[in-house]
Design an enzyme around this catalytic site. Structure first.
Site, mmCIF file in Angstrom:
data_model
loop_
_atom_site.group_PDB
_atom_site.id
_atom_site.type_symbol
_atom_site.label_atom_id
_atom_site.label_comp_id
_atom_site.label_asym_id
_atom_site.label_seq_id
_atom_site.Cartn_x
_atom_site.Cartn_y
_atom_site.Cartn_z
ATOM 1 N N LYS A 1 -34.161 0.708 5.894
ATOM 2 C CA LYS A 1 -34.641 0.900 4.522
ATOM 3 C C LYS A 1 -33.693 0.226 3.533
ATOM 4 O O LYS A 1 -34.117 -0.526 2.669
ATOM 5 C CB LYS A 1 -34.725 2.388 4.218
ATOM 6 N N ASN A 2 -32.386 0.453 3.695
ATOM 7 C CA ASN A 2 -31.427 -0.011 2.684
ATOM 8 C C ASN A 2 -31.106 -1.490 2.793
ATOM 9 O O ASN A 2 -30.373 -2.031 1.976
ATOM 10 C CB ASN A 2 -30.152 0.839 2.740
ATOM 11 N N ARG B 1 -34.224 5.227 -7.168
ATOM 12 C CA ARG B 1 -33.154 4.652 -7.970
ATOM 13 C C ARG B 1 -32.798 3.226 -7.545
ATOM 14 O O ARG B 1 -32.251 2.459 -8.323
ATOM 15 C CB ARG B 1 -31.941 5.546 -7.905
ATOM 16 N N CYS C 1 -29.350 12.191 -9.128
ATOM 17 C CA CYS C 1 -30.205 12.769 -8.082
ATOM 18 C C CYS C 1 -29.439 13.950 -7.507
ATOM 19 O O CYS C 1 -28.350 14.288 -7.970
ATOM 20 C CB CYS C 1 -30.525 11.716 -7.017
ATOM 21 N N ARG D 1 -24.620 9.413 -9.857
ATOM 22 C CA ARG D 1 -25.067 8.065 -9.469
ATOM 23 C C ARG D 1 -25.085 7.086 -10.649
ATOM 24 O O ARG D 1 -26.104 6.508 -10.994
ATOM 25 C CB ARG D 1 -26.446 8.104 -8.812
ATOM 26 N N PRO D 2 -23.966 6.929 -11.367
ATOM 27 C CA PRO D 2 -23.959 6.016 -12.519
ATOM 28 C C PRO D 2 -24.173 4.570 -12.077
ATOM 29 O O PRO D 2 -24.022 4.244 -10.905
ATOM 30 C CB PRO D 2 -22.557 6.201 -13.097
ATOM 31 N N ILE D 3 -24.524 3.700 -13.054
ATOM 32 C CA ILE D 3 -24.659 2.267 -12.745
ATOM 33 C C ILE D 3 -23.739 1.451 -13.649
ATOM 34 O O ILE D 3 -23.965 0.264 -13.873
ATOM 35 C CB ILE D 3 -26.125 1.804 -12.906
ATOM 36 N N ASP E 1 -23.952 8.689 4.659
ATOM 37 C CA ASP E 1 -25.346 8.993 5.017
ATOM 38 C C ASP E 1 -25.455 9.647 6.390
ATOM 39 O O ASP E 1 -26.538 10.060 6.794
ATOM 40 C CB ASP E 1 -26.198 7.710 5.004
ATOM 41 N N ILE F 1 -17.470 10.066 -1.005
ATOM 42 C CA ILE F 1 -18.289 9.099 -1.745
ATOM 43 C C ILE F 1 -19.075 9.756 -2.865
ATOM 44 O O ILE F 1 -19.062 9.292 -4.003
ATOM 45 C CB ILE F 1 -19.279 8.370 -0.783
ATOM 46 N N ARG G 1 -39.102 9.502 2.730
ATOM 47 C CA ARG G 1 -38.566 8.356 1.995
ATOM 48 C C ARG G 1 -37.727 7.471 2.894
ATOM 49 O O ARG G 1 -37.606 6.280 2.670
ATOM 50 C CB ARG G 1 -37.687 8.865 0.838
HETATM 51 C C1 EPZ Z 1 -26.298 3.033 -1.421
HETATM 52 O O1 EPZ Z 1 -26.472 3.742 -2.634
HETATM 53 C C2 EPZ Z 1 -27.358 3.574 -0.473
HETATM 54 N N1 EPZ Z 1 -28.692 3.312 -1.031
HETATM 55 C C3 EPZ Z 1 -27.142 5.073 -0.275
HETATM 56 O O2 EPZ Z 1 -28.084 5.522 0.678
HETATM 57 C C4 EPZ Z 1 -25.748 5.298 0.296
HETATM 58 O O3 EPZ Z 1 -25.521 6.698 0.421
HETATM 59 C C5 EPZ Z 1 -24.710 4.689 -0.657
HETATM 60 O O4 EPZ Z 1 -24.999 3.282 -0.865
HETATM 61 C C6 EPZ Z 1 -23.291 4.790 -0.103
HETATM 62 O O5 EPZ Z 1 -23.224 4.155 1.131
HETATM 63 C C7 EPZ Z 1 -29.195 2.067 -0.947
HETATM 64 O O6 EPZ Z 1 -28.586 1.158 -0.412
HETATM 65 C C8 EPZ Z 1 -30.569 1.882 -1.528
HETATM 66 P P1 EPZ Z 1 -22.942 3.241 -4.286
HETATM 67 P P2 EPZ Z 1 -25.710 3.232 -3.969
HETATM 68 O O7 EPZ Z 1 -23.218 2.474 -5.527
HETATM 69 O O8 EPZ Z 1 -25.547 1.777 -3.927
HETATM 70 C C9 EPZ Z 1 -20.186 5.295 -7.530
HETATM 71 C C10 EPZ Z 1 -29.859 6.817 1.447
HETATM 72 O O9 EPZ Z 1 -29.739 7.912 1.966
HETATM 73 N N2 EPZ Z 1 -20.702 4.290 -8.478
HETATM 74 O O10 EPZ Z 1 -22.331 2.547 -3.122
HETATM 75 O O11 EPZ Z 1 -26.401 3.859 -5.132
HETATM 76 C C11 EPZ Z 1 -21.258 6.283 -7.082
HETATM 77 O O12 EPZ Z 1 -21.389 7.334 -8.015
HETATM 78 C C12 EPZ Z 1 -29.062 6.452 0.213
HETATM 79 O O13 EPZ Z 1 -30.580 5.919 1.894
HETATM 80 C C13 EPZ Z 1 -20.202 4.265 -9.776
HETATM 81 O O14 EPZ Z 1 -19.353 5.066 -10.143
HETATM 82 O O15 EPZ Z 1 -24.287 3.912 -3.794
HETATM 83 C C14 EPZ Z 1 -20.736 6.750 -5.751
HETATM 84 O O16 EPZ Z 1 -19.790 7.788 -5.973
HETATM 85 C C15 EPZ Z 1 -28.502 7.696 -0.394
HETATM 86 N N3 EPZ Z 1 -20.684 3.326 -10.652
HETATM 87 C C16 EPZ Z 1 -20.009 5.528 -5.189
HETATM 88 O O17 EPZ Z 1 -19.799 4.650 -6.309
HETATM 89 C C17 EPZ Z 1 -21.627 2.397 -10.289
HETATM 90 O O18 EPZ Z 1 -22.001 1.555 -11.121
HETATM 91 C C18 EPZ Z 1 -20.807 4.757 -4.134
HETATM 92 O O19 EPZ Z 1 -22.089 4.547 -4.685
HETATM 93 C C19 EPZ Z 1 -22.117 2.437 -8.958
HETATM 94 C C20 EPZ Z 1 -21.640 3.385 -8.067
#
Ligand code: EPZ
Length: 416
Positions: free
Chosen positions: A22-23, A92, A116, A121-123, A304, A326, A396
């Site tokens: 999926k990812n 998201r 969520c 989950r900030p961006i 995950d 994480i 999902r």
């Molecule tokens: C990806 O989410 C995956 N989703 C998630 O899988 C997975 O849990 C996660 O990576 C960690 O491996 C997809 O790939 C679609 P991150 P993502 O940005 O990219 C912080 C599933 O079950 N952060 O790597 O959203 C954030 O809050 C899903 O399939 C910021 O602070 O995760 C987190 O603490 C759930 N600012 C850490 O980084 C930002 O701008 C890692 O988040 C972005 C992230």
């Protein structure tokens, strides 16, 4: 709302095919926005999230249709540059359209994804990187409005390792003018898979899979035909199911290289695992030993897989410490497991899991994608009939999970 009923006590035996990731599929389908023409993606899993991203692409003016596990995406002229709230709130990962839309349309209006169950989950790191590439970004009324006459390469450092942040910036940079360097980049196999697809489209990317990715902008890209890599989290989930039920299961169409951390921890827990190129054989030992785990960005133990591994530790001999580094709120499954008789104490980001002889069936509620999988796993070994509610979370991320488990001998059924 569907629910899944699991009768505990069966050992899983036989062979299970792992679906496409999926990812990996989500960012790769979005990358179709970067080139005009018709793309073919095979081994795409049938998941709600994939349907969501297909409808989002269609909303932007593309045509996306599936034939079996192959999805065709034709991005003729992308008309709209808006990803509306009612689509983004469902998934998201829709935020991934931001980079490609800026690269191709010089404009993007994308709803903020919001938090969520597992965290805020900030961006901010996505937006900071895009601003460094020259985008003008405003947040208003719950939307990101971004514009950039031209994106120019920049040297970008991620304060936190972010998977979709790395993917978004990679897709924005491939058509930018000049060189972009992404430092402290995510190293997940899904990032490498996206980089390979972009390179096949004509991009110039070096270093994917390491912490420093260098992208030299090109003027245009062409559509592709590619196969999606296997899902490493589904792989890990079925390995644990085999271990939990002291079963004998062969996973096919998987990639053992992508689950090295999980294999290491399962072997430490006493599980017999042998691997070949695209298969993993799991022979569940009679005794499961307690093992400590700390989630980390790839190649560390995946967040995950944390909930699924916790279920195994609930019935292990001894006490294990499971730390979630994480996400700030990824222990929601703990209270549900406690209702099934698990002995878990949470202290900050660490769950102290004391193995018990057996779990007992109970009606439980799924809250996020991977937590819902862990409740199915618990039901496989709990005495009695476990009822897992709100399984839309499960749909999902796992393709027909109850069919795959019943093919392995589990007593499991879905009721509408
Ligand atoms: C990806 O989410 C995956 N989703 C998630 O899988 C997975 O849990 C996660 O990576 C960690 O491996 C997809 O790939 C679609 P991150 P993502 O940005 O990219 C912080 C599933 O079950 N952060 O790597 O959203 C954030 O809050 C899903 O399939 C910021 O602070 O995760 C987190 O603490 C759930 N600012 C850490 O980084 C930002 O701008 C890692 O988040 C972005 C992230």
């Amino acid at each position: 709302m569907d629910k899944i009923i699991v009768e505990g006590g069966r050992s899983l035996k036989g062979q299970v095919r792992i679906s496409g990731a999926k990812n990996a599929a989500l960012p790769i389908l979005v990358s179709s926005l970067l080139a005009e023409g018709s793309n073919t993606y095979s081994n795409v899993p049938h998941l709600q999230d994939i349907e969501s991203i297909k409808s989002l692409l269609c909303n932007l003016g593309a045509r996306a249709e599936a034939h079996g596990d192959t999805v065709h995406v034709d991005t003729g002229r992308i008309l709209s540059c808006e990803a509306p709230y009612d689509l983004v709130r469902k998934m998201r990962a829709s935020i991934l359209v931001l980079g490609p839309m800026l690269a191709c349309l010089q404009k993007a209006v994308v709803s903020l994804p919001g938090g969520c169950a597992i965290g805020a989950r900030p961006i901010n790191l996505h937006l900071k990187g895009l601003a460094q590439l020259g985008a003008d970004i405003h947040l208003e009324h719950g939307y990101v409005r971004a514009e950039a006459k031209k994106l120019t390469g920049a040297d970008i450092y991620f304060d936190t390792v972010t998977v979709t942040g790395t993917e978004n910036l990679m897709m924005a940079a491939v058509l930018a003018e000049g060189t972009t360097v992404l430092r402290n980049a995510a190293r997940e196999p899904e990032v490498i898979a996206l980089a390979e697809v972009l390179s096949k489209m004509g991009a110039d990317i070096q270093g994917a899979g390491t912490a420093v990715i260098t992208i030299n902008g090109v003027t245009s890209l062409k559509p592709v035909s590619v196969r999606i890599i296997p899902d490493r989290i589904e792989t890990g989930t079925f390995m644990i199911a085999a271990a939990l039920t002291h079963g004998d299961v062969t996973l096919v169409d998987c990639n053992p290289e992508h689950v090295r951390a999980s294999i290491h921890k399962l072997r430490r827990a006493g599980v017999k695992i042998t691997t070949a190129e695209n298969t993993i054989h799991v022979h569940g030992n009679d005794e499961i030993f307690s093992v400590d785990v700390e989630t980390q960005p790839y190649p560390g133990f995946p967040t995950d897989m944390q909930a699924q591994f916790m279920v195994l530790m609930c019935v292990a001999n001894g006490t294990s410490m499971i730390s979630e580094t994480i996400f700030e709120n990824r222990f929601i499954h703990v209270s549900e497991l406690e209702r099934m008789g698990a002995d878990i104490k949470i202290s900050g980001h660490t769950a102290i899991v004391k193995g018990v002889p057996a779990l007992s069936a109970a009606p439980v509620m799924a809250t996020d994608l991977r937590a819902s999988a862990s409740l199915i796993l618990a039901g496989l070994v709990a005495e009695g009939q476990t009822q897992v509610n709100r399984v839309y979370h499960l749909d999902r991320g796992y393709e027909t999970i109850e069919k795959k488990f019943s093919q392995l001998g589990a007593a499991i059924k879905r009721i509408k």
